[in-house]
Design a protein around this motif. Sequence first.
Motif, PDB file in Angstrom:
ATOM      1  N   LYS A   4      -1.602   1.255  -0.029  1.00 47.79           N
ATOM      2  CA  LYS A   4      -2.177   2.042  -1.133  1.00 47.79           C
ATOM      3  C   LYS A   4      -1.159   3.016  -1.703  1.00 47.79           C
ATOM      4  O   LYS A   4      -1.099   3.220  -2.918  1.00 47.79           O
ATOM      5  CB  LYS A   4      -3.420   2.795  -0.667  1.00 47.79           C
ATOM      6  N   PHE A   5      -0.350   3.618  -0.835  1.00 40.92           N
ATOM      7  CA  PHE A   5       0.689   4.539  -1.283  1.00 40.92           C
ATOM      8  C   PHE A   5       1.729   3.817  -2.139  1.00 40.92           C
ATOM      9  O   PHE A   5       2.109   4.292  -3.211  1.00 40.92           O
ATOM     10  CB  PHE A   5       1.355   5.211  -0.071  1.00 40.92           C
ATOM     11  N   LEU A   6       2.166   2.645  -1.685  1.00 40.90           N
ATOM     12  CA  LEU A   6       3.156   1.877  -2.445  1.00 40.90           C
ATOM     13  C   LEU A   6       2.583   1.391  -3.776  1.00 40.90           C
ATOM     14  O   LEU A   6       3.276   1.408  -4.799  1.00 40.90           O
ATOM     15  CB  LEU A   6       3.647   0.699  -1.614  1.00 40.90           C
ATOM     16  N   LEU A   7       1.327   0.991  -3.778  1.00 43.94           N
ATOM     17  CA  LEU A   7       0.688   0.575  -5.029  1.00 43.94           C
ATOM     18  C   LEU A   7       0.541   1.751  -5.996  1.00 43.94           C
ATOM     19  O   LEU A   7       0.666   1.583  -7.207  1.00 43.94           O
ATOM     20  CB  LEU A   7      -0.675  -0.064  -4.746  1.00 43.94           C
ATOM     21  N   LYS A   8       0.309   2.937  -5.472  1.00 44.55           N
ATOM     22  CA  LYS A   8       0.211   4.129  -6.319  1.00 44.55           C
ATOM     23  C   LYS A   8       1.570   4.458  -6.942  1.00 44.55           C
ATOM     24  O   LYS A   8       1.647   4.809  -8.131  1.00 44.55           O
ATOM     25  CB  LYS A   8      -0.293   5.318  -5.492  1.00 44.55           C
ATOM     26  N   ILE A  12       2.407   4.532 -10.955  1.00 43.79           N
ATOM     27  CA  ILE A  12       3.080   5.637 -11.644  1.00 43.79           C
ATOM     28  C   ILE A  12       4.306   5.109 -12.393  1.00 43.79           C
ATOM     29  O   ILE A  12       4.535   5.476 -13.550  1.00 43.79           O
ATOM     30  CB  ILE A  12       3.469   6.751 -10.646  1.00 43.79           C
ATOM     31  N   TYR A  13       5.088   4.250 -11.755  1.00 44.11           N
ATOM     32  CA  TYR A  13       6.262   3.676 -12.404  1.00 44.11           C
ATOM     33  C   TYR A  13       5.863   2.884 -13.649  1.00 44.11           C
ATOM     34  O   TYR A  13       6.460   3.035 -14.708  1.00 44.11           O
ATOM     35  CB  TYR A  13       7.019   2.778 -11.423  1.00 44.11           C
ATOM     36  N   GLN A  14       4.837   2.029 -13.515  1.00 47.56           N
ATOM     37  CA  GLN A  14       4.405   1.219 -14.657  1.00 47.56           C
ATOM     38  C   GLN A  14       3.829   2.082 -15.771  1.00 47.56           C
ATOM     39  O   GLN A  14       4.000   1.772 -16.950  1.00 47.56           O
ATOM     40  CB  GLN A  14       3.361   0.188 -14.219  1.00 47.56           C
ATOM     41  N   GLU A  33       5.283  -5.717 -12.213  1.00 45.70           N
ATOM     42  CA  GLU A  33       4.024  -6.454 -12.093  1.00 45.70           C
ATOM     43  C   GLU A  33       4.109  -7.471 -10.952  1.00 45.70           C
ATOM     44  O   GLU A  33       3.167  -7.646 -10.185  1.00 45.70           O
ATOM     45  CB  GLU A  33       3.707  -7.162 -13.411  1.00 45.70           C
ATOM     46  N   TYR A  34       5.251  -8.118 -10.825  1.00 46.31           N
ATOM     47  CA  TYR A  34       5.502  -9.063  -9.741  1.00 46.31           C
ATOM     48  C   TYR A  34       5.379  -8.349  -8.393  1.00 46.31           C
ATOM     49  O   TYR A  34       4.740  -8.862  -7.465  1.00 46.31           O
ATOM     50  CB  TYR A  34       6.903  -9.641  -9.931  1.00 46.31           C
ATOM     51  N   ALA A  35       5.978  -7.173  -8.283  1.00 49.57           N
ATOM     52  CA  ALA A  35       5.901  -6.393  -7.043  1.00 49.57           C
ATOM     53  C   ALA A  35       4.467  -5.975  -6.751  1.00 49.57           C
ATOM     54  O   ALA A  35       4.005  -6.069  -5.605  1.00 49.57           O
ATOM     55  CB  ALA A  35       6.800  -5.164  -7.149  1.00 49.57           C
ATOM     56  N   ARG A  36       3.747  -5.537  -7.776  1.00 47.44           N
ATOM     57  CA  ARG A  36       2.360  -5.104  -7.576  1.00 47.44           C
ATOM     58  C   ARG A  36       1.492  -6.251  -7.067  1.00 47.44           C
ATOM     59  O   ARG A  36       0.703  -6.079  -6.134  1.00 47.44           O
ATOM     60  CB  ARG A  36       1.784  -4.546  -8.875  1.00 47.44           C
ATOM     61  N   ILE A  37       1.653  -7.425  -7.650  1.00 50.24           N
ATOM     62  CA  ILE A  37       0.867  -8.582  -7.210  1.00 50.24           C
ATOM     63  C   ILE A  37       1.197  -8.947  -5.766  1.00 50.24           C
ATOM     64  O   ILE A  37       0.306  -9.247  -4.966  1.00 50.24           O
ATOM     65  CB  ILE A  37       1.109  -9.780  -8.152  1.00 50.24           C
ATOM     66  N   HIS A  38       2.480  -8.898  -5.412  1.00 53.55           N
ATOM     67  CA  HIS A  38       2.869  -9.186  -4.028  1.00 53.55           C
ATOM     68  C   HIS A  38       2.292  -8.169  -3.065  1.00 53.55           C
ATOM     69  O   HIS A  38       1.789  -8.543  -2.002  1.00 53.55           O
ATOM     70  CB  HIS A  38       4.386  -9.228  -3.889  1.00 53.55           C
ATOM     71  N   PHE A  39       2.376  -6.879  -3.399  1.00 52.95           N
ATOM     72  CA  PHE A  39       1.865  -5.860  -2.483  1.00 52.95           C
ATOM     73  C   PHE A  39       0.351  -5.915  -2.354  1.00 52.95           C
ATOM     74  O   PHE A  39      -0.198  -5.539  -1.330  1.00 52.95           O
ATOM     75  CB  PHE A  39       2.317  -4.459  -2.912  1.00 52.95           C
ATOM     76  N   GLU A  40      -0.351  -6.377  -3.378  1.00 57.36           N
ATOM     77  CA  GLU A  40      -1.810  -6.517  -3.295  1.00 57.36           C
ATOM     78  C   GLU A  40      -2.225  -7.698  -2.431  1.00 57.36           C
ATOM     79  O   GLU A  40      -3.258  -7.641  -1.781  1.00 57.36           O
ATOM     80  CB  GLU A  40      -2.421  -6.696  -4.689  1.00 57.36           C
ATOM     81  N   ASN A  41      -1.444  -8.775  -2.427  1.00 59.13           N
ATOM     82  CA  ASN A  41      -1.913 -10.024  -1.838  1.00 59.13           C
ATOM     83  C   ASN A  41      -1.160 -10.515  -0.614  1.00 59.13           C
ATOM     84  O   ASN A  41      -1.663 -11.377   0.092  1.00 59.13           O
ATOM     85  CB  ASN A  41      -1.866 -11.131  -2.905  1.00 59.13           C
ATOM     86  N   ASN A  42       0.031 -10.029  -0.338  1.00 56.72           N
ATOM     87  CA  ASN A  42       0.821 -10.511   0.789  1.00 56.72           C
ATOM     88  C   ASN A  42       1.093  -9.375   1.772  1.00 56.72           C
ATOM     89  O   ASN A  42       0.768  -8.219   1.514  1.00 56.72           O
ATOM     90  CB  ASN A  42       2.145 -11.105   0.302  1.00 56.72           C
TER      91      ASN A  42
END
Length: 108
Positions: A4-8, A12-14, A33-42
């Motif tokens: 959750k911290f990394l997604l936040k 902020i960056y986006q 966006e690629y990083a966000r999708i990876h952090f949400e799903n993997n």
Amino acid sequence: MIRKFLLKILWIYQKFFTLIGFGSCRFYPSCSEYARIHFENNSISSAFYHTLTRILRCNQLFEGGVEYPLLDKLSLKPTEIGVDSIKYWLVPNKKNRFYIIKNFSYKG
């Protein structure tokens, strides 16, 4: 908690920093966006690895293009199925891995 911290941080960056270099990413979806999708799903380690290799390839030495993230394993099963309730489309790749494609009509 860490996820959750990394997604936040990515949010902020986006939200604020991509305005500076808007349209400068050589890939679709963009690296953030690629990083966000990876952090949400993997897993976090897999997401770090794939994000780092993607950022290292996002320069003039590489061609760029369309590169969808891969889902390592399918674990979530939706309870309600409808076009507006699906956040990502999963397209089979090989060896039980899936490409993750964002659903632009998702409302959630």
